[in-house]
Design a protein around this motif. Sequence first.
Motif, mmCIF file in Angstrom:
data_model
loop_
_atom_site.group_PDB
_atom_site.id
_atom_site.type_symbol
_atom_site.label_atom_id
_atom_site.label_comp_id
_atom_site.label_asym_id
_atom_site.label_seq_id
_atom_site.Cartn_x
_atom_site.Cartn_y
_atom_site.Cartn_z
ATOM 1 N N ALA A 60 0.831 -1.211 0.000
ATOM 2 C CA ALA A 60 0.000 0.000 0.000
ATOM 3 C C ALA A 60 0.864 1.259 0.000
ATOM 4 O O ALA A 60 0.610 2.208 -0.757
ATOM 5 C CB ALA A 60 -0.941 -0.001 1.207
ATOM 6 N N LEU A 61 1.903 1.285 0.818
ATOM 7 C CA LEU A 61 2.775 2.455 0.886
ATOM 8 C C LEU A 61 3.564 2.641 -0.412
ATOM 9 O O LEU A 61 3.757 3.770 -0.879
ATOM 10 C CB LEU A 61 3.733 2.330 2.072
ATOM 11 C CG LEU A 61 3.090 2.462 3.460
ATOM 12 C CD1 LEU A 61 4.085 2.080 4.548
ATOM 13 C CD2 LEU A 61 2.583 3.884 3.686
ATOM 14 N N SER A 62 4.017 1.547 -1.001
ATOM 15 C CA SER A 62 4.762 1.645 -2.258
ATOM 16 C C SER A 62 3.871 2.169 -3.377
ATOM 17 O O SER A 62 4.283 3.021 -4.173
ATOM 18 C CB SER A 62 5.343 0.280 -2.646
ATOM 19 O OG SER A 62 6.280 -0.165 -1.688
ATOM 20 N N MET A 103 6.568 11.820 1.487
ATOM 21 C CA MET A 103 6.826 10.402 1.746
ATOM 22 C C MET A 103 7.387 10.200 3.158
ATOM 23 O O MET A 103 7.085 9.212 3.824
ATOM 24 C CB MET A 103 7.795 9.835 0.699
ATOM 25 C CG MET A 103 7.212 9.785 -0.711
ATOM 26 S SD MET A 103 5.630 8.894 -0.846
ATOM 27 C CE MET A 103 4.434 10.270 -0.877
ATOM 28 N N ASP A 104 8.215 11.134 3.626
ATOM 29 C CA ASP A 104 8.682 11.068 5.009
ATOM 30 C C ASP A 104 7.500 11.155 5.970
ATOM 31 O O ASP A 104 7.445 10.435 6.966
ATOM 32 C CB ASP A 104 9.670 12.205 5.290
ATOM 33 C CG ASP A 104 11.004 12.001 4.596
ATOM 34 O OD1 ASP A 104 11.299 10.850 4.222
ATOM 35 O OD2 ASP A 104 11.738 12.992 4.432
ATOM 36 N N TRP A 105 6.577 12.057 5.671
ATOM 37 C CA TRP A 105 5.376 12.196 6.512
ATOM 38 C C TRP A 105 4.564 10.906 6.494
ATOM 39 O O TRP A 105 4.080 10.444 7.533
ATOM 40 C CB TRP A 105 4.525 13.357 5.990
ATOM 41 C CG TRP A 105 3.269 13.602 6.778
ATOM 42 C CD1 TRP A 105 3.123 14.429 7.844
ATOM 43 C CD2 TRP A 105 1.990 13.010 6.550
ATOM 44 N NE1 TRP A 105 1.823 14.387 8.312
ATOM 45 C CE2 TRP A 105 1.107 13.527 7.537
ATOM 46 C CE3 TRP A 105 1.505 12.096 5.624
ATOM 47 C CZ2 TRP A 105 -0.231 13.142 7.607
ATOM 48 C CZ3 TRP A 105 0.166 11.713 5.696
ATOM 49 C CH2 TRP A 105 -0.687 12.238 6.674
ATOM 50 N N LEU A 106 4.428 10.289 5.325
ATOM 51 C CA LEU A 106 3.621 9.083 5.184
ATOM 52 C C LEU A 106 4.211 7.922 5.976
ATOM 53 O O LEU A 106 3.489 7.158 6.617
ATOM 54 C CB LEU A 106 3.521 8.714 3.704
ATOM 55 C CG LEU A 106 2.504 7.645 3.297
ATOM 56 C CD1 LEU A 106 1.097 8.069 3.654
ATOM 57 C CD2 LEU A 106 2.618 7.363 1.802
ATOM 58 N N ARG A 107 5.535 7.808 5.964
ATOM 59 C CA ARG A 107 6.191 6.685 6.643
ATOM 60 C C ARG A 107 6.354 6.910 8.144
ATOM 61 O O ARG A 107 6.591 5.953 8.888
ATOM 62 C CB ARG A 107 7.569 6.440 6.029
ATOM 63 C CG ARG A 107 7.549 5.902 4.618
ATOM 64 C CD ARG A 107 8.940 5.461 4.198
ATOM 65 N NE ARG A 107 9.870 6.577 4.196
ATOM 66 C CZ ARG A 107 10.212 7.266 3.116
ATOM 67 N NH1 ARG A 107 9.697 6.945 1.951
ATOM 68 N NH2 ARG A 107 11.075 8.261 3.190
ATOM 69 N N SER A 108 6.229 8.139 8.605
ATOM 70 C CA SER A 108 6.574 8.445 9.998
ATOM 71 C C SER A 108 5.440 8.176 10.986
ATOM 72 O O SER A 108 5.670 8.168 12.191
ATOM 73 C CB SER A 108 6.986 9.920 10.126
ATOM 74 O OG SER A 108 5.879 10.771 9.831
ATOM 75 N N GLY A 109 4.246 7.960 10.518
ATOM 76 C CA GLY A 109 3.106 7.812 11.422
ATOM 77 C C GLY A 109 3.039 6.433 12.058
ATOM 78 O O GLY A 109 3.619 5.459 11.564
ATOM 79 N N SER A 231 4.277 -7.271 -6.692
ATOM 80 C CA SER A 231 5.179 -6.122 -6.576
ATOM 81 C C SER A 231 4.422 -4.841 -6.902
ATOM 82 O O SER A 231 3.456 -4.852 -7.677
ATOM 83 C CB SER A 231 6.366 -6.273 -7.524
ATOM 84 O OG SER A 231 5.944 -6.157 -8.873
ATOM 85 N N ALA A 232 4.876 -3.738 -6.323
ATOM 86 C CA ALA A 232 4.254 -2.445 -6.626
ATOM 87 C C ALA A 232 4.401 -2.122 -8.106
ATOM 88 O O ALA A 232 3.499 -1.535 -8.713
ATOM 89 C CB ALA A 232 4.886 -1.355 -5.765
ATOM 90 N N GLU A 233 5.536 -2.492 -8.698
ATOM 91 C CA GLU A 233 5.753 -2.226 -10.121
ATOM 92 C C GLU A 233 4.690 -2.922 -10.962
ATOM 93 O O GLU A 233 4.127 -2.332 -11.894
ATOM 94 C CB GLU A 233 7.142 -2.718 -10.534
ATOM 95 C CG GLU A 233 7.436 -2.504 -12.016
ATOM 96 C CD GLU A 233 8.789 -3.074 -12.411
ATOM 97 O OE1 GLU A 233 9.229 -2.766 -13.534
ATOM 98 O OE2 GLU A 233 9.382 -3.820 -11.620
ATOM 99 N N ASP A 234 4.388 -4.162 -10.627
ATOM 100 C CA ASP A 234 3.393 -4.899 -11.394
ATOM 101 C C ASP A 234 2.012 -4.278 -11.228
ATOM 102 O O ASP A 234 1.274 -4.109 -12.194
ATOM 103 C CB ASP A 234 3.372 -6.363 -10.952
ATOM 104 C CG ASP A 234 2.399 -7.191 -11.781
ATOM 105 O OD1 ASP A 234 2.615 -7.313 -12.997
ATOM 106 O OD2 ASP A 234 1.407 -7.685 -11.209
ATOM 107 N N VAL A 235 1.662 -3.927 -9.988
ATOM 108 C CA VAL A 235 0.339 -3.353 -9.733
ATOM 109 C C VAL A 235 0.189 -2.009 -10.434
ATOM 110 O O VAL A 235 -0.822 -1.748 -11.102
ATOM 111 C CB VAL A 235 0.108 -3.196 -8.215
ATOM 112 C CG1 VAL A 235 -1.205 -2.463 -7.946
ATOM 113 C CG2 VAL A 235 0.072 -4.564 -7.538
#
Length: 247
Positions: A60-62, A103-109, A231-235
């Motif tokens: 989901a994050l990727s 992206m830093d904000w998204l990963r920091s929670g 993989s995120a690439e495939d999706v």
Amino acid sequence: MEFAEHRDYCPGDDLRHLDWAAFARSERLVVKEFESELERTVLVVVDVSASMSENKRRLALSCAAGLSWVALLGQDRLALATLGVEPRYHPPVRGRGQWGRLMDWLRSGPVGGRAELTESLKGLAQRLPRSSLVLVLSDWLEEKASEALAFAHYRKHQLAALQILDHEDSQPPWLGPLRLEDIETAEFRQLSLEDQTLKYYRDALEEHSGVLKEQCRRLGFHFHRCASEESAEDVLLRQLVERGWLA
């Protein structure tokens, strides 16, 4: 730039769009929205609740990172939100130079807790200008999730739902007497799982996803289901491009 409507002020909004006359009347900060802006706001919502396993959350994050980059590259206004133990919202920003900070904000929670998907999406839909695009990345395993779709349509938003499931979601590897605990609410049930019981469960899961998919089709929304093992690439590049999520 034709005036369309007011909405509540959110930190980060352009102060030049504050309506001071409205503030003098109601002592409430509101922002003027204009018609030319209504098609340029994208909200990416990521479910990081307890029901999202590490694999589901990673995918989901990727995917959120990729979708966010496309939105900023296309000069859209991008907002982010996460759902879970501490729901968070980042107001819209512009420019691809903002991507790293977002992206830093998204990963920091924090992760975990309960998503309250339906109520959270209703609240987020009210914060956005009408005709915004809302991208929701979640397992969508909430009984009344379809209500959120109806409300987004009522607010004239476009919505795209990515349902991310583990292999164990669709093929639970359990049989016999069990104590099952809800990882979001800590509620539990004692039961015995047999082959027929698992078939009922799989049928119910397929019906739930089918209802969401059909409602999205009727409302003109996108719906796509994928496995967390992908993989995120495939999706992103092979699946969502084909379905018109990415141009």
